[in-house]
Design a protein around this motif. Structure first.
Motif, short mmCIF file in Angstrom:
data_model
loop_
_atom_site.label_atom_id
_atom_site.label_comp_id
_atom_site.label_asym_id
_atom_site.label_seq_id
_atom_site.Cartn_x
_atom_site.Cartn_y
_atom_site.Cartn_z
N HIS A 188 32.72 56.98 30.09
CA HIS A 188 34.02 57.51 30.25
C HIS A 188 34.09 58.12 31.71
O HIS A 188 35.09 58.54 32.25
N GLY A 189 32.85 58.12 32.62
CA GLY A 189 32.83 58.53 33.86
C GLY A 189 33.10 57.90 34.84
O GLY A 189 33.72 56.59 34.54
N TYR A 190 33.48 58.28 36.06
CA TYR A 190 34.01 57.47 37.04
C TYR A 190 35.31 56.81 36.93
O TYR A 190 35.46 55.70 37.41
N GLY A 191 36.11 57.62 36.17
CA GLY A 191 37.47 57.00 35.96
C GLY A 191 37.50 55.95 34.65
O GLY A 191 38.47 55.14 34.68
N GLY A 192 36.40 56.11 33.95
CA GLY A 192 36.34 54.81 33.12
C GLY A 192 36.03 53.59 33.55
O GLY A 192 35.92 52.63 32.77
N ARG A 193 35.35 53.43 34.69
CA ARG A 193 35.03 52.09 35.37
C ARG A 193 33.76 51.42 34.67
O ARG A 193 33.80 50.30 34.53
N PRO A 194 32.74 52.10 34.45
CA PRO A 194 31.77 51.62 33.56
C PRO A 194 32.30 50.86 32.37
O PRO A 194 31.75 49.67 32.21
N LEU A 195 32.92 51.28 31.55
CA LEU A 195 33.43 50.57 30.22
C LEU A 195 34.47 49.59 30.71
O LEU A 195 34.54 48.55 29.87
N LEU A 196 35.24 49.71 31.74
CA LEU A 196 36.09 48.43 32.25
C LEU A 196 35.12 47.52 32.54
O LEU A 196 35.63 46.43 32.63
N GLU A 197 34.12 47.71 33.15
CA GLU A 197 33.00 46.68 33.56
C GLU A 197 32.73 45.87 32.23
O GLU A 197 32.39 44.79 32.30
N LEU A 198 32.29 46.51 31.28
CA LEU A 198 31.85 45.98 29.98
C LEU A 198 33.01 45.11 29.51
O LEU A 198 32.85 44.06 29.09
N ASN A 199 34.18 45.74 29.41
CA ASN A 199 35.32 45.03 29.08
C ASN A 199 35.41 43.47 29.74
O ASN A 199 35.99 42.57 29.19
N ARG A 200 35.14 43.52 31.25
CA ARG A 200 35.13 42.46 31.96
C ARG A 200 34.33 41.33 31.72
O ARG A 200 34.73 40.09 31.48
N VAL A 201 33.08 41.67 31.08
CA VAL A 201 32.15 40.60 30.99
C VAL A 201 32.11 40.23 29.49
O VAL A 201 31.38 39.24 29.21
N LEU A 202 32.76 41.16 28.67
CA LEU A 202 32.74 40.63 27.16
C LEU A 202 33.60 39.56 26.75
O LEU A 202 34.87 39.64 27.53
N ARG A 203 33.21 38.64 26.19
CA ARG A 203 34.33 37.64 25.73
C ARG A 203 35.56 37.99 24.99
O ARG A 203 35.05 39.08 23.99
N PRO A 204 36.56 37.60 25.07
CA PRO A 204 37.56 38.13 24.15
C PRO A 204 37.28 37.54 22.74
O PRO A 204 36.81 36.58 22.28
N GLY A 205 37.37 38.85 21.96
CA GLY A 205 37.11 38.85 20.51
C GLY A 205 35.70 39.03 20.32
O GLY A 205 35.15 39.28 19.21
N GLY A 206 34.93 39.41 21.37
CA GLY A 206 33.62 39.78 21.43
C GLY A 206 33.40 41.25 21.05
O GLY A 206 34.26 42.08 20.74
N PRO B 213 33.46 45.98 44.34
CA PRO B 213 33.69 47.41 43.64
C PRO B 213 34.16 46.95 42.11
O PRO B 213 34.81 45.89 41.93
N LEU B 214 33.87 47.87 41.31
CA LEU B 214 34.09 47.80 39.91
C LEU B 214 35.75 47.89 39.76
O LEU B 214 36.50 48.61 40.75
N LEU B 215 36.33 47.22 38.70
CA LEU B 215 37.57 47.27 38.55
C LEU B 215 38.28 48.70 38.03
O LEU B 215 37.30 49.44 37.37
N THR B 216 39.30 48.90 38.27
CA THR B 216 40.23 49.71 37.74
C THR B 216 41.10 49.49 36.90
O THR B 216 42.08 50.05 36.33
N CYS B 217 41.19 48.20 36.44
CA CYS B 217 42.33 47.52 35.57
C CYS B 217 41.63 46.76 34.63
O CYS B 217 40.52 46.38 34.52
N LEU B 218 42.70 46.14 33.78
CA LEU B 218 42.27 45.13 32.84
C LEU B 218 42.64 43.67 33.21
O LEU B 218 43.48 43.38 33.47
N PRO B 219 41.50 42.92 33.37
CA PRO B 219 41.93 41.30 33.76
C PRO B 219 42.65 40.96 32.48
O PRO B 219 42.47 41.01 31.48
N LYS B 220 43.83 40.01 32.95
CA LYS B 220 44.27 39.25 31.88
C LYS B 220 43.39 38.30 31.17
O LYS B 220 42.44 37.73 31.65
#
Length: 611
Positions: free
Chosen positions: A307-325, A407-414
């Protein structure tokens, strides 16, 4: 009479021996096309082959006692193989080329540390950092120019134990870092036992052992079919990688990662054990992986503040995780209910909800527990959010091959739409089925098929049987420019794993590699790789060095290869004759034994020599 018989037999034997000696001499003098001793010049290769060195005998000790030093190979030891082929004229030309057998005269020097990693040990750059709050000091800071020193061996270094024995125990002298034993003594990570480190399969969250932990995850959520639906896993803050090492038995390949020195030498332990691992950190930059890559991401007390750094670490996991993963999070906020832990849980709950992750399981067992989140497989939830925070990324922020120093994303990739966004086939069918990332690209699919067929043939006809490689001792393998992963796919039935590297300057095919159920990473070979010295048994390069030498110093690339390969390990290079002529003298100056096959393949075997 008996005496006469013995005398006559003795004379007959001498006559026969004399005739044989004369015949062999005539044959050698008159027929230069027969190679009676095809591996004579590889005597050191055979002598140094891992199968010939007792595992209890040290390879080298960097002391001044010359009596205990290993025998060094000749500086100019190389040969051209005389197999009949259509490159006969080329081979004859190479034999006569004086440059081919000449070692470069280089005054090599030693690096200071046997564990030196240039881009992670750049203390000058690290001291200049304005902040270390977000793990900036654990990110890459490569020195310029790149160092050209050779990493020394630890004292009393030995040939690593073979797989699968190495998964449970390694030589203490190869990774002589005992702090973790004391620091984690109550958690069964690792123990010291005589000359060995022993790995009992425990962990901070593995109170009943890692096998029980893995089985309980699947029991909790049966859709997680290890080795069928689930094939590629990312283990964040992996410790000594017992989680990933155990999953290998279930046909699951895990990329284990952790930063350097957070827990002393944990990734070095993992690689010495023969478990896929790399050095990385979720700090301020993206991980060197593509979007939508991993089936499951796992974190067991991995010490990442999601949840730190504006949630960027978890957004990075979201980026590399497969849809439905799935994200398996085993940590104290999941099952402890004091005020501090409840606050962390509420923050995590808010962040995951904003990302459209849903909780599919939450459980507790043996004083620990975990929660399993699932990533959505379509954008519909993103569009229906009342508060669109984090926002959806614009296309420029998520372009291919953009995970290198980014840099880490601050958004959700489509999310990719069907058919690209669908889940791959079950294992092992996904290895050969058309990768979902290529379903809309007919030309790429045709290239993929041709590549797979080509590597299957080359592997069986050349690599496995014609290059004098002792494959029984090969376990940690790296393909330096993996393409579609055909090299790794052709080795799938061997008891080994392959780190598939996609150079950042080339075509981005890393998503295809993950779609196939293989693992890989982005890298620029003009810089040092994020791994410990002596990590790999074999490095493979197919037509990489010619293009690479136009941007990089070839000498620096070879020094990095020498750093990564274990003593007794191999380098296999397929490239142009011109490049092989440049490469061979450098390897000879490093006291590698080299061999050429059909004028196209150079095989180098690393000795234990250090300057």
């Amino acid at each position: 009479m008996i005496k006469n018989i013995f005398q006559s037999r003795k004379l007959s034997g001498l006559c026969v021996l004399s005739i044989l000696l004369v015949s062999v001499t005539i044959l050698l003098l008159t027929n230069d096309t027969i190679d009676l001793f095809p591996y004579l010049s590889l005597s050191y290769l055979r002598r140094s082959s891992l199968s010939d060195i007792p595992t209890s005998t040290p390879i080298s000790s960097p002391t001044n006692d010359s009596s205990s030093s290993p025998r060094e190979p000749p500086v100019n030891q190389t040969r051209v193989d005389d197999h009949p082929n259509d490159q006969g004229l080329e081979l004859d030309w190479l034999k006569d080329d004086k440059e081919w057998n000449v070692s470069l005269k280089i005054d090599w020097r030693r690096c200071e540390s046997p564990d030196y990693i240039p881009c992670l040990d750049n203390t000058k750059a690290i001291k200049k950092l304005k902040s270390k709050r977000n793990m900036e000091h654990r990110e890459r800071h490569c020195p310029e120019p790149a160092p050209k020193c050779l990493v020394p061996l630890p004292q009393r270094y030995k040939v690593p134990l073979p797989w699968p024995q190495s998964r449970d125990m390694i030589w203490y002298d190869n990774v002589p870092h005992p702090k973790l034993v004391e620091y984690k003594k109550d958690q069964n990570w690792v123990r010291k036992s005589g000359p060995f480190f022993v790995f009992p399969g425990g962990g901070t969250q593995f109170k009943d052992g890692v096998i029980h932990y893995i089985n309980f995850i699947q029991k909790t959520l049966p859709v997680l079919e290890w080795g069928k639906k689930i094939r590629v896993v990312l283990d964040v803050g992996c410790g000594v990688a017992s989680f990933g090492g155990t999953l290998l038995d279930k046909n699951v390949i895990t990329m284990s990662f952790a930063p350097k020195d957070e827990h002393e030498a944990q990734i070095q332990f993992a690689l010495e054990r023969g478990i896929p691992a790399t050095l990385a950190v979720i700090g301020t930059q993206k991980l060197p992986f593509p979007d939508n890559a991993y089936d499951v991401i796992h974190c067991a007390r991995c010490r990442v503040h999601w949840h730190g750094y504006g949630g960027r670490p978890l957004l990075e996991l979201n980026r590399v995780l497969r849809p439905g993963g799935f994200f398996v999070w085993s940590a104290t906020p999941v099952y402890q209910h004091d005020e501090g832990h409840r606050n962390v849980w509420k923050t995590m709950e808010s962040l995951t909800t904003s990302m459209c992750w849903k909780v599919v399981a939450r459980t507790r067992f043996t004083k620990v527990g975990f929660v399993i989140y699932q990533k959505p497989n379509s954008d519909s939830c993103y569009e229906s959010r009342k508060n669109k925070d984090p926002p959806l990324c614009i296309e420029e922020e998520t372009k291919k091959n953009s995970s290198w120093y980014t840099p880490l994303l601050t958004c959700l990739p489509k999310l990719p739409v069907s058919p690209i966004g669908k889940w791959p086939s079950g294992w092992p069918e996904r290895l050969t089925d058309t990768p979902v990332s290529l379903l809309r690209e007919q030309r790429s699919e045709e290239s993929f098929r041709e590549d797979t067929k080509l590597w299957s043939g080359v592997m069986s006809n050349i690599y496995l049987y014609s290059l004098a490689i002792n494959w029984t001792r090969i376990h940690n393998v790296m393909d330096m420019n993996a393409g579609y992963g055909g090299f790794a796919a052709a080795l799938i039935h061997k008891p080994l794993w392959v780190m598939n590297v996609i150079p950042v300057e080339g075509e981005d095919t890393l998503s295809t590699i993950f779609d196939r159920g293989l693992i890989g990473i982005y890298h620029d070979w003009c810089e040092s790789f994020n791994t410990y010295p002596r990590s790999y048994d074999l490095l493979h390069s197919s037509f990489l060095l010619t293009s690479l030498s136009q941007r990089c110093d070839l000498m620096e690339v070879v020094v990095e290869i020498d750093r990564i390969v274990r003593p007794g390990g191999y380098l296999v290079v397929q490239d142009t004759v011109e490049m092989l002529k440049k490469l061979n003298p450098i390897l000879l100056s490093l006291r590698w034994s080299t061999n050429m096959y059909r004028g196209k393949f150079l095989v180098g075997l690393k000795s234990s020599w250090r300057p």
